[in-house]
Every structure is written in structure tokens, then in C-alpha cells.
Scaffold this active site. Structure first.
Site, mmCIF file in Angstrom:
data_model
loop_
_atom_site.group_PDB
_atom_site.id
_atom_site.type_symbol
_atom_site.label_atom_id
_atom_site.label_comp_id
_atom_site.label_asym_id
_atom_site.label_seq_id
_atom_site.Cartn_x
_atom_site.Cartn_y
_atom_site.Cartn_z
ATOM 1 N N GLU A 109 1.839 -0.305 -5.086
ATOM 2 C CA GLU A 109 0.640 0.555 -5.543
ATOM 3 C C GLU A 109 1.224 1.831 -5.715
ATOM 4 O O GLU A 109 1.856 2.436 -4.637
ATOM 5 C CB GLU A 109 -0.399 0.528 -4.524
ATOM 6 C CG GLU A 109 -1.395 1.841 -4.795
ATOM 7 C CD GLU A 109 -2.144 2.321 -3.605
ATOM 8 O OE1 GLU A 109 -3.468 2.637 -3.715
ATOM 9 O OE2 GLU A 109 -1.826 2.308 -2.387
ATOM 10 N N ASP B 27 0.695 -1.188 -0.253
ATOM 11 C CA ASP B 27 0.036 -0.070 0.238
ATOM 12 C C ASP B 27 1.068 1.096 0.089
ATOM 13 O O ASP B 27 2.145 1.164 0.726
ATOM 14 C CB ASP B 27 -0.897 -0.078 1.454
ATOM 15 C CG ASP B 27 -1.895 1.002 1.339
ATOM 16 O OD1 ASP B 27 -2.781 1.163 0.448
ATOM 17 O OD2 ASP B 27 -1.766 2.074 2.210
#
Length: 604
Positions: free
Chosen positions: A349, A320
Site C-alpha cells: 500500500e 499496510d
């Protein structure tokens, strides 16, 4: 020394309230050293000794600014065997520490690849398998199914009970948004503000439920990808009130809004001010930003990731807010993991539509500043954005399918475009059915593209039954309850009961695409050849040594497609089988294709 150890043995008592991380470790790891983080009131005042254990040495003990934490550096030599280490302190305290044997071939575990299709789930919103763990006395937030951002009660048992469905559909990897403890007062269902990095949230079922889910998924040929967040923690994490050092959390532990200027990481002209405001500021007030430049914290984060891989049996990690962490740490973190598991997979990400920024973070990319990472996959946000625009606008020189054509044309920037994760939507954006104006045909075209082009496809849960968040784009509405996963539902996606005709049709269509991808190697690994779109039609081929498969996507009215421009991939083929319909088609001068239809042709 011998007298000292004898006295310690006589005086030693289990150390009450002492927390040790990692919880245990293994013999035979690539890196023979492990850092134990001890946490207890004034534990830094203790002097520790390790009782003799063949192949294991206590190399160093130290603390940083505050006395409630202490670090023990332990070397585990090649001759060490599984067993129990015993640590004793000069005040009589002691603790045992387990060294375990690794699972067979753990180092050689296979990560995810273009042979896989990933199913993304928000666990709290998928299925409630055990209503008795909906609330927990130690957790602040309780279930409230009426609140947009409230907890619904979904858990790991609910996922485990539906693994057979995922296998029947054809999914081979499972990515869960964070299931670890998230003891926040509001919005805790999303999982990204963790309060204990070594514990699965008890409302999800706890650690054993997670290990059981991974094991049962493996029995069905499904791998599990863990969502990890090295950039930040939740505001209720114990480190916020009681941290090991003054600089453990960025900006002195006080909120400073992030500028979200991700290009400053690689921009040769960026100011120190802008880079600092991106790397060191907080994502949001509820997520304190970790300072990975502290060596002990960096080691902690690396070890906790390896612990989960080894203990749970993971096949991958999704990172993330990848670029928000210190980039030198991210290189160290990813390379340390890949050194332990050379065939493992990590996907980062980086939410930008600029392919140059995404390419910077992929393993094998030769960057101007010399930065190199161990992350093999990145999320292809540029392609996702191009796809939605292409399907929603009229064709033109720079619009329509041309956007997808140009996006894929940027693959020269990537070290390996075949390792990019491709997706039509995910948990942070409106569902693809919603983005495409609730058009079933356009949704089918989108999913056909995503399951037949290069890369590793990811499908968001419920896409197969047209889950819709119209008219709201709030995250709590995007992460809708999976049909049949909760009490009171009239429809059930697993049994098909109560689904509309369009939902049933879409579910069957996606299952067909998944099975075709599984059956045809060219759709997974073949090289891609595409042609500039014309008249609302985009045509490309996937080719390997065994097969030539042509995909035709028509987002306009019924057409008769002239085949002359495509002779280089047809290579004299006289007919083709439409894998979607089973029909065998003659390849003469033209090919008829219906309005808003797709064809997947196996050349014969």
C-alpha cells in the site's frame, strides 16, 4: 561439558512464564537460521545449552539493553529432522521447542495473480458466526453495535460460513484487514494497532479459527492474503512498557507526528530532517513506530511473517503503510520472504496518485538510487482516483475518460503493470457507489472497467449489493455491516431476501463480470490496446493468442459508434458476441450503444 549437561538434566524444570517467539519452526527452510526471542523477568542472566540434536546447533545467545529479553541464534542444518529441541539453563530452567515438517510443496505455493479476483473484508463488520466470542475477558473493548467505531462482533466463523457464496460469485482470493489481537480501548475493530503479532484476536475466534478458515477456503479454490503491518504496533503492545532495547521504538518511545511526505524516500533533494520525520515519526499516537534498523527487530518481523505463511498456508501478504517503514528493512523483509517462497505474492500500500512513487516500490524497477525490493504488486491508487473523476465530470480535453486513458498510459513507469492491484474502492475510502453519487449505472461502468483491464482486481465487500455510506465519509460508516451478517438485519445478501431490485441487479451483474473474467483468458492475461476517448466513450481491447475481446464504456447518452478508427483490433471481424447480453452484433460501419452502458464483445 558432559558433566555440566548431566547436572542440568537433573535440575531442569519447565521455565514458568517464559514466552518464546517464533512459537515453533520448521526443518528444510531456505534460511537455515532462526532467532528465538525469549521473554521473562531477568531471563538475560541465564546461560542456555541445547541438548544434543542431530543437525541443530545453538550458535549464539545475547541480549540488548534490558534483562527481560534474550536472543538465541539457532542453526538448523539440512540433516535435521522434525522433533523436539530441549534448551536448559544454568539455573535449572528449561523449555522445549518444536521443529516441524513442512507441508507438501510449501516452498512452491502459488501467490495471487491477474488470474484472480480478490474480495476485501473487514472481519468485524462482515458476519457474526459465533456470538459467544463477541467479548472476551482479556480484551478491553466490548461489542457496541451502536457506536460508529465500535465492535460489531463479526468473526472468522462468519466468513467461513459464507465461503460458498464467495465461490459462487467467482472470487478466488480473500484479503482480510487484520484479524490479529488488537487489545486497544477504542477503535480496535479495524485491526491495525496490533498487540500480539502471533495471535489471532480471541473475539475473531483465535488461531485455530483462522487456520480452519484458510483450510476451508483452500478446499474451495480460494486463497487467503494476510494484512501485515511491519511499520507499527498498538500502544498496548507489551513492547511499549517492556521493550528489548532503548531504540526498539522510534523517537525514544514518545509520539512524534509524521509529516506523511512519502516522496522523501526517493527524492534526491530531500533533507535528512524531512526523511526522518517521515520514516521515524509515528503514524498516529495509538501506533508506536518500530525501528527496523535494530537487526534483532528486523529479524523478528521477517520471521513472524514467514511463520504465518508456513503455518496458515497463505497465498499472499498485503503490506499496510508500505513506505513508512525503513526502506532497507523493507527490501530485506520482502526479499527474505520471496527467497523462501519464489512464487508467492506481496502487494504494498502506497497511497499516492503519483505513479512514479508507486513504481519505485515494485520488484524489477531500476531505480536511480539502486533500491530494489521483492514486492511484486502495488495498489494502483492513481487509476482509482482517475476512475472516480472520469465518471463524475463532464468530458473535456483533460477530463472524463481521458483521465483513465492517461493513467493507464503511465504504465511505462512500472516494472510490470499487469501485477498492479486495481480497485474501485477499499476500506479507507467511501464506497464506490457513494463516490459516484449513488448511480447504479456508473457503478456498473466502474466495476466493468476494474474487472476487464490489466492488473489484479480487488472488490470491497458489499459492493455487489451497493453498500452505501452517504452522507458520512467516516471510516466507521464506510465499514458498514454486511447485509444478513448480524442479528436484526432485514436484508440478506447471501439469500437475496430483502434486497432491493437495484441491489439484486447489481449482484447479478457483478457475478456475470466475475464469471466472464474466469472464462476468458484475454480478460485476465491479454495485452491491452486502448484508444483515446471520444464523446464520452472509452474503448479498449484485451488480446491473447486465443481471443480478441473489446470493451466499450459509454458514460453519456445513446450513441452510434463509428468503427473505422478501430480497424487495427477488429482485424476484419464481421460480427461479435456481446458477452453481457448474449446478443450477436454485426460489425458494419457503426455500433449502437445505450446510455451509460457497457459492452464486452468477443470478436468472431
Amino acid at each position: 561439558m558432559r558433566v555440566f549437561m548431566v547436572l542440568l538434566a537433573l535440575l531442569a524444570l519447565p521455565c514458568q512464564g517464559l514466552e518464546v517467539a517464533p512459537k515453533h519452526w520448521w526443518v528444510g527452510m531456505q534460511n537455515p537460521d532462526v532467532q528465538l526471542l525469549l521473554h521473562a523477568p531477568n531471563t538475560a542472566q541465564r546461560q542456555w545449552q541445547l541438548r544434543p540434536y542431530d543437525g541443530v546447533k545453538l550458535m549464539r545467545q545475547h541480549h540488548l539493553d534490558f534483562d527481560n529479553y534474550q536472543f538465541l541464534s539457532v542453526h538448523i542444518g539440512a540433516q535435521a529432522r522434525p522433533g523436539t529441541l530441549q534448551f536448559v539453563a544454568d539455573d535449572g530452567a528449561q523449555f522445549d521447542y518444536q521443529l516441524k515438517a513442512r507441508a507438501h510443496d510449501s516452498k512452491q505455493r502459488q501467490g495471487f495473480s491477474s488470474d484472480d479476483v480478490i474480495y476485501l473484508i473487514n472481519p468485524d463488520r462482515f458476519a457474526n458466526g459465533n456470538v459467544h466470542n463477541d467479548n472476551h475477558p482479556s480484551m478491553i473493548e466490548k461489542v457496541d453495535r451502536q457506536a460508529r467505531d465500535g465492535r460489531r462482533g463479526g468473526d472468522l466463523q462468519g466468513i467461513t460460513e459464507r465461503l460458498d457464496y464467495l465461490k459462487r460469485m467467482g472470487f478466488t482470493q480473500l484479503w482480510l484487514t487484520p484479524a490479529r489481537e488488537n487489545n486497544m480501548a477504542t477503535g480496535s475493530y479495524h485491526g491495525y494497532a496490533m498487540t500480539n503479532l502471533y495471535a489471532i484476536d480471541p473475539r475473531m475466534g483465535g488461531n485455530e479459527a483462522y487456520f480452519d478458515m484458510v483450510a476451508q477456503a483452500a478446499e474451495r479454490g480460494i486463497g487467503v492474503i494476510m494484512d501485515m503491518v511491519p511499520n507499527h504496533i498498538g500502544a498496548n503492545h507489551p513492547w511499549v512498557a517492556d521493550k528489548p532495547s532503548r531504540d526498539w521504538i522510534n523517537n525514544g518511545g514518545e509520539f512524534l507526528a509524521n509529516n506523511h511526505r512519502r516522496q522523501t524516500v526517493m527524492d534526491p533533494h530531500s533533507s535528512v530532517y524531512d526523511r526522518t520525520r517521515f520514516n521515524d515519526a509515528w503514524f498516529v499516537p495509538a501506533m508506536p513506530d518500530l525501528n527496523q534498523r535494530v537487526d534483532e527487530l528486523s529479524t523478528y518481523l521477517i520471521q513472524h511473517s514467514i511463520w504465518w505463511i508456513e503455518q496458515a498456508g497463505l497465498s499472499g501478504i498485503r503490506v499496510d503503510t508500505n513506505s513508512y517503514s525503513d526502506k532497507a528493512f523493507m527490501a530485506r523483509w520482502s526479499q527474505a520472504i520471496m527467497a523462501e517462497y519464489p512464487n508467492f505474492s506481496i502487494v504494498g500500500e502506497e497511497w499516492t496518485t503519483n505513479p512514479g512513487i508507486i513504481a519505485y516500490w515494485q520488484r524489477g524497477k531500476h531505480n536511480q538510487d539502486g533500491f530494489s525490493t521483492g514486492i511484486n504488486s502495488m495498489m494502483d491508487f492513481p487509476l482509482q482516483a482517475a476512475l472516480v473523476k472520469a465518471l463524475n465530470e463532464e468530458p473535456g480535453w483533460h477530463t472524463g475518460w481521458v483521465r483513465v486513458y492517461q493513467s493507464l498510459g503511465n504504465d511505462f513507469m512500472y516494472a510490470n503493470a499487469d501485477d498492479l492491484l486495481v480497485f474501485a474502492d477499499n476500506h479507507d475510502m467511501s464506497r464506490i457507489y457513494t463516490q459516484l453519487g449513488q448511480s447504479v449505472n456508473k457503478t456498473k461502468l466502474a466495476m466493468t472497467l476494474m474487472l476487464t483491464i490489466r492488473g489484479i482486481p480487488q472488490v470491497y465487500y458489499g459492493t455487489e449489493v451497493l453498500l452505501d455510506n452517504t452522507p458520512s465519509d467516516a471510516h466507521g460508516d464506510i465499514r458498514i455491516e454486511f447485509p444478513g451478517g448480524f442479528s436484526g438485519h432485514q436484508a440478506d445478501a447471501i439469500t437475496g431476501q430483502g434486497l432491493s431490485a437495484e441491489q439484486t441487479q447489481m449482484q447479478g451483474y457483478l457475478r456475470t463480470l466475475l464469471q466472464l473474467r474466469k472464462q476468458h483468458s484475454a480478460l485476465r492475461q491479454g495485452r491491452m490496446v486502448h484508444f483515446a476517448p471520444k464523446d464520452n466513450v472509452y474503448l479498449y481491447a484485451r488480446i491473447d493468442n486465443e481471443q480478441r475481446i473489446v470493451v466499450i464504456l459509454n458514460k453519456g447518452g445513446k450513441q452510434h459508434l463509428a468503427l473505422a478508427p478501430y480497424t487495427e483490433i477488429l482485424q476484419g471481424a464481421k460480427q461479435a458476441k456481446n458477452l453481457l447480453s448474449g446478443e450477436v452484433l454485426r460489425l458494419n460501419q457503426t455500433l449502437a450503444i445505450g446510455a451509460e452502458q457497457a459492452m464486452i464483445l468477443a470478436l468472431q
